[in-house]
Motif scaffolding. Structure first.
Motif, PDB file in Angstrom:
ATOM      1  N   GLY A  68      -9.523   6.880  -0.060  1.00 25.71           N
ATOM      2  CA  GLY A  68      -9.253   5.590   0.554  1.00 25.71           C
ATOM      3  C   GLY A  68     -10.263   5.137   1.585  1.00 25.71           C
ATOM      4  O   GLY A  68     -10.143   4.024   2.096  1.00 25.71           O
ATOM      5  N   SER A  72      -6.435  -4.953  -4.405  1.00 29.08           N
ATOM      6  CA  SER A  72      -7.114  -4.520  -3.188  1.00 29.08           C
ATOM      7  C   SER A  72      -7.611  -3.093  -3.360  1.00 29.08           C
ATOM      8  O   SER A  72      -6.896  -2.239  -3.893  1.00 29.08           O
ATOM      9  CB  SER A  72      -6.131  -4.604  -2.011  1.00 29.08           C
ATOM     10  OG  SER A  72      -6.598  -3.879  -0.902  1.00 29.08           O
ATOM     11  N   THR A  73      -8.849  -2.814  -2.914  1.00 28.11           N
ATOM     12  CA  THR A  73      -9.395  -1.479  -3.121  1.00 28.11           C
ATOM     13  C   THR A  73     -10.552  -1.193  -2.169  1.00 28.11           C
ATOM     14  O   THR A  73     -11.264  -2.097  -1.730  1.00 28.11           O
ATOM     15  CB  THR A  73      -9.889  -1.316  -4.576  1.00 28.11           C
ATOM     16  OG1 THR A  73     -10.334   0.023  -4.774  1.00 28.11           O
ATOM     17  CG2 THR A  73     -11.028  -2.277  -4.888  1.00 28.11           C
ATOM     18  N   GLU A  82      -4.175  -1.613  -2.811  1.00 28.18           N
ATOM     19  CA  GLU A  82      -4.751  -0.286  -3.021  1.00 28.18           C
ATOM     20  C   GLU A  82      -3.906   0.597  -3.943  1.00 28.18           C
ATOM     21  O   GLU A  82      -3.515   1.702  -3.580  1.00 28.18           O
ATOM     22  CB  GLU A  82      -5.000   0.410  -1.676  1.00 28.18           C
ATOM     23  CG  GLU A  82      -5.916  -0.412  -0.775  1.00 28.18           C
ATOM     24  CD  GLU A  82      -6.759   0.418   0.160  1.00 28.18           C
ATOM     25  OE1 GLU A  82      -6.996   1.597  -0.115  1.00 28.18           O
ATOM     26  OE2 GLU A  82      -7.191  -0.137   1.182  1.00 28.18           O
ATOM     27  N   VAL A 133      -5.345   4.439  -4.845  1.00 27.34           N
ATOM     28  CA  VAL A 133      -5.590   5.503  -3.878  1.00 27.34           C
ATOM     29  C   VAL A 133      -4.795   6.750  -4.250  1.00 27.34           C
ATOM     30  O   VAL A 133      -3.582   6.691  -4.474  1.00 27.34           O
ATOM     31  CB  VAL A 133      -5.225   5.049  -2.448  1.00 27.34           C
ATOM     32  CG1 VAL A 133      -5.253   6.229  -1.484  1.00 27.34           C
ATOM     33  CG2 VAL A 133      -6.198   3.979  -1.980  1.00 27.34           C
ATOM     34  N   GLN A 147       0.822  -1.206   0.000  1.00 22.02           N
ATOM     35  CA  GLN A 147       0.000   0.000   0.000  1.00 22.02           C
ATOM     36  C   GLN A 147       0.858   1.258   0.000  1.00 22.02           C
ATOM     37  O   GLN A 147       0.563   2.221  -0.685  1.00 22.02           O
ATOM     38  CB  GLN A 147      -0.916  -0.024   1.224  1.00 22.02           C
ATOM     39  CG  GLN A 147      -2.019   1.007   1.202  1.00 22.02           C
ATOM     40  CD  GLN A 147      -2.991   0.780   2.341  1.00 22.02           C
ATOM     41  OE1 GLN A 147      -2.943  -0.234   3.038  1.00 22.02           O
ATOM     42  NE2 GLN A 147      -3.882   1.715   2.556  1.00 22.02           N
TER      43      GLN A 147
END
Length: 579
Positions: A492, A192-193, A162, A165, A85
């Motif tokens: 996010g 991933s989100t 993520e 983001v 991340q």
């Protein structure tokens, strides 16, 4: 598609707290993008780290490439690409030097590096920037470099935590195109989100909430659950925000958002258009079915949104005047704002005025100049030319008076991490000049409204993202500012928290507060009354969300989204600039 990750009853705990993962089962297939979807604290990062072998589960089974993740971590790690991340790029190294460093870490032989670097730089579009320091790259470029580093050895499984983001819509589309191409070559991808439009683009999703698996399957399977229950109400008389607030408090309404000049509503299971309140649907308003989105189904699955009541707005004194009548003074003004850093012009001749009680959006790609414009209007950057005014006060001559009338919520959490929640509230109350009884009353009120009491003694840096954002907003509105500056306030965070934020913001605007907001979340931009689209330091478009969408509508796309408008207008401006 062959399964390359299989998990059954997977459980992970940290200390005596509730499980970070609670009996999660599912799979990841080769050649597909699997979305790992959920809010901050849902367990997404924990699950990804278990797949990498960096942590061991405490219960259940996890196999990657048919190998037990507990016993064969090294063999698994040789065949995966992992982009965490907070990807650890070295900002004082160039793009190529970062690739070299990660090639050393991955053991890529030097003889293979020229071909690999050339392929990855071309693939990510970073070839012209190979000699640029990573710290000088835009947010989107940094994510592309992170992806390149994760692909130095072509993996069988690519884990992206993520990656979208803080990335503008154009860069996000570029990232998706790259990753979709990798999946087409047989690579299994986990994306991933917390962004549900990204989830909708995945082949399959694992939907997590507080460590529990709520849904697994194709996005369309979940979206289909709200088919026939989503409606768009257009032609609403008067201001949309109070109408939406009233609708959200009706028992038959599960969720609702502003969509340009219209209101989008989701009705409860078993209900139809008749559940739309008469006050919303009264002529000349028109109620029409709307295609359901993954986000509609997600909010419905969680039991609906937070409702339309804002206790913050209820506790805020109304400010007289609309700000847009004859002779009324705008609350926020930019007059020819220009900022140069040496030979580089970050913002050029930016001009707009925001009346009282409106939301104005500053949108643009990463590095376009919107943050520079934003900071000049906050008094954080001194303009090279032009002027900015807050409530009539010139930011150059009357900086202190202007800043006392604004509240500021930064893009990156800017409170004091080593202070507790209560200490941050007390500090900002003092910084805004509140003293004595008023200081105690406002601090107590913010603590109650944002439900911060259970966390009052916790260090701010240890808070989950959603609570950090609540604390930041509480500090920004402590002194009841006339103007509120929000720099990507919900980046996010999950949709429920995002709706809670916008319920407060909409309520404040109805009390006469003026809001300037930057966002990369295009559905969020629909809440704005007007938008200035910034690119390469210039304002390239100005208008309402519906006006900007109308500019790019054509026979091929007669009903474009806000994201379609953003991408088309920026690309058109780029072609004009190159001509």
């Amino acid at each position: 598609m062959a399964e390359i990750v299989r998990m059954s009853g997977l459980t992970k705990r940290f200390g005596g707290a509730a499980p970070a993962l609670d009996a999660v089962s599912g799979s990841v297939a080769a050649g597909e993008i699997t979305g790992l979807v959920g809010p901050d604290g849902a367990g997404k990062t924990t699950l990804i780290r278990l797949m990498t072998g960096l942590m061991a589960p405490e219960g259940g089974e996890l196999e990657v490439f048919g190998l037990d993740a507990r016993r064969a971590a090294a063999a698994i790690q040789a065949d995966i690409g992992y982009m965490p991340q907070r990807f650890g790029l070295y900002e004082d190294l160039t793009v190529r030097e970062n690739l070299d460093l990660y090639a050393d870490l991955r053991g890529l032989p030097r003889a293979e590096r020229p071909e690999a670097f050339g392929r990855l730089l071309a693939f990510t579009g970073l070839e012209p920037f190979a000699a640029r320091l990573a710290g000088k790259l835009s947010g989107g470029m940094k994510q592309k470099l992170g992806l390149a580093c994760a692909l130095l050895r072509k993996p069988r499984l690519l884990l992206l935590d993520e990656p979208g983001v803080g990335v503008d819509p154009i860069s996000r589309r570029d990232l998706w195109s790259m990753v979709r191409g990798l999946a087409g070559e047989g690579v299994g991808v986990v994306w991933s989100t917390a962004y549900l439009d990204e989830a909708e683009a995945c082949d399959r999703v694992l939907l997590l909430d507080r460590g529990r698996l709520l849904f697994t399957g194709r996005p369309s399977e979940l979206t289909g659950r709200v088919a026939g229950r989503v409606f768009k109400v257009s032609g609403v008389e008067g201001r949309r925000r109070p109408v939406l607030a009233r609708a959200l408090d009706e028992p038959g309404i599960v969720d609702g958002v502003i969509q340009g000049e219209a209101i989008r509503l989701v009705v409860a299971s078993g209900r139809d258009a008749g559940a739309v309140p008469a006050a919303v649907a009264a002529p000349p308003a028109r109620v029409q079915p709307a295609p359901p989105r993954f986000e509609d189904a997600y909010v419905d699955l969680l039991g609906g949104g937070p409702g339309g009541r804002s206790r913050l707005a209820e506790a805020t004194a109304a400010r007289p005047g609309s700000g847009d009548g004859p002779g009324d003074r705008p609350v926020i003004e930019a007059r020819g704002l220009t900022k140069r850093f040496g030979d580089f012009t970050a913002a050029r001749d930016i001009t707009f005025a925001i009346p009282r009680g409106q939301i104005f959006g500053l949108l643009g790609p990463n590095g376009a100049g919107k943050s520079t414009t934003f900071k000049m209007l906050c008094g954080l950057l001194r303009p090279t030319g032009g002027e900015g005014r807050i409530a009539g006060f010139d930011l150059r001559r009357d900086g202190a008076a202007a800043r006392n009338r604004l509240g500021y919520m930064a893009q990156k959490f800017s409170l004091y991490g080593d202070l507790s929640v209560a200490q941050n509230l007390a500090f900002f109350a003092g910084a805004y000049g509140l003293g004595g009884r008023l200081r105690r009353e406002r601090t107590a009120l913010m603590t109650e409204i944002f439900d911060l009491a259970p966390h009052a003694g916790m260090s701010a840096k240890l808070l989950p993202l959603g609570l950090k954002q609540r604390l930041a907003l509480a500090c920004a509105v402590m002194h009841e500012p006339e103007a509120l500056f929000l720099d990507e306030p919900t980046s996010g965070v999950d949709p429920i928290t995002r709706r809670e934020f916008w319920t407060h913001i909409n309520g404040l605007v109805e009390k006469g507060v003026t809001v300037l907001v930057t966002t990369h979340f295009m559905d969020e931009a629909e809440y704005c009354d007007r938008i200035a689209l910034i690119d390469r330091g210039r304002a390239i478009a100005l208008g309402s969300p519906d006006e900007l969408k109308a500019r790019v509508a054509d026979a091929a796309n007669p009903d474009p989204s806000m994201e379609d408008a953003f991408v088309a207008l920026v690309r058109d401006a780029g072609r004009e600039g190159a001509a």
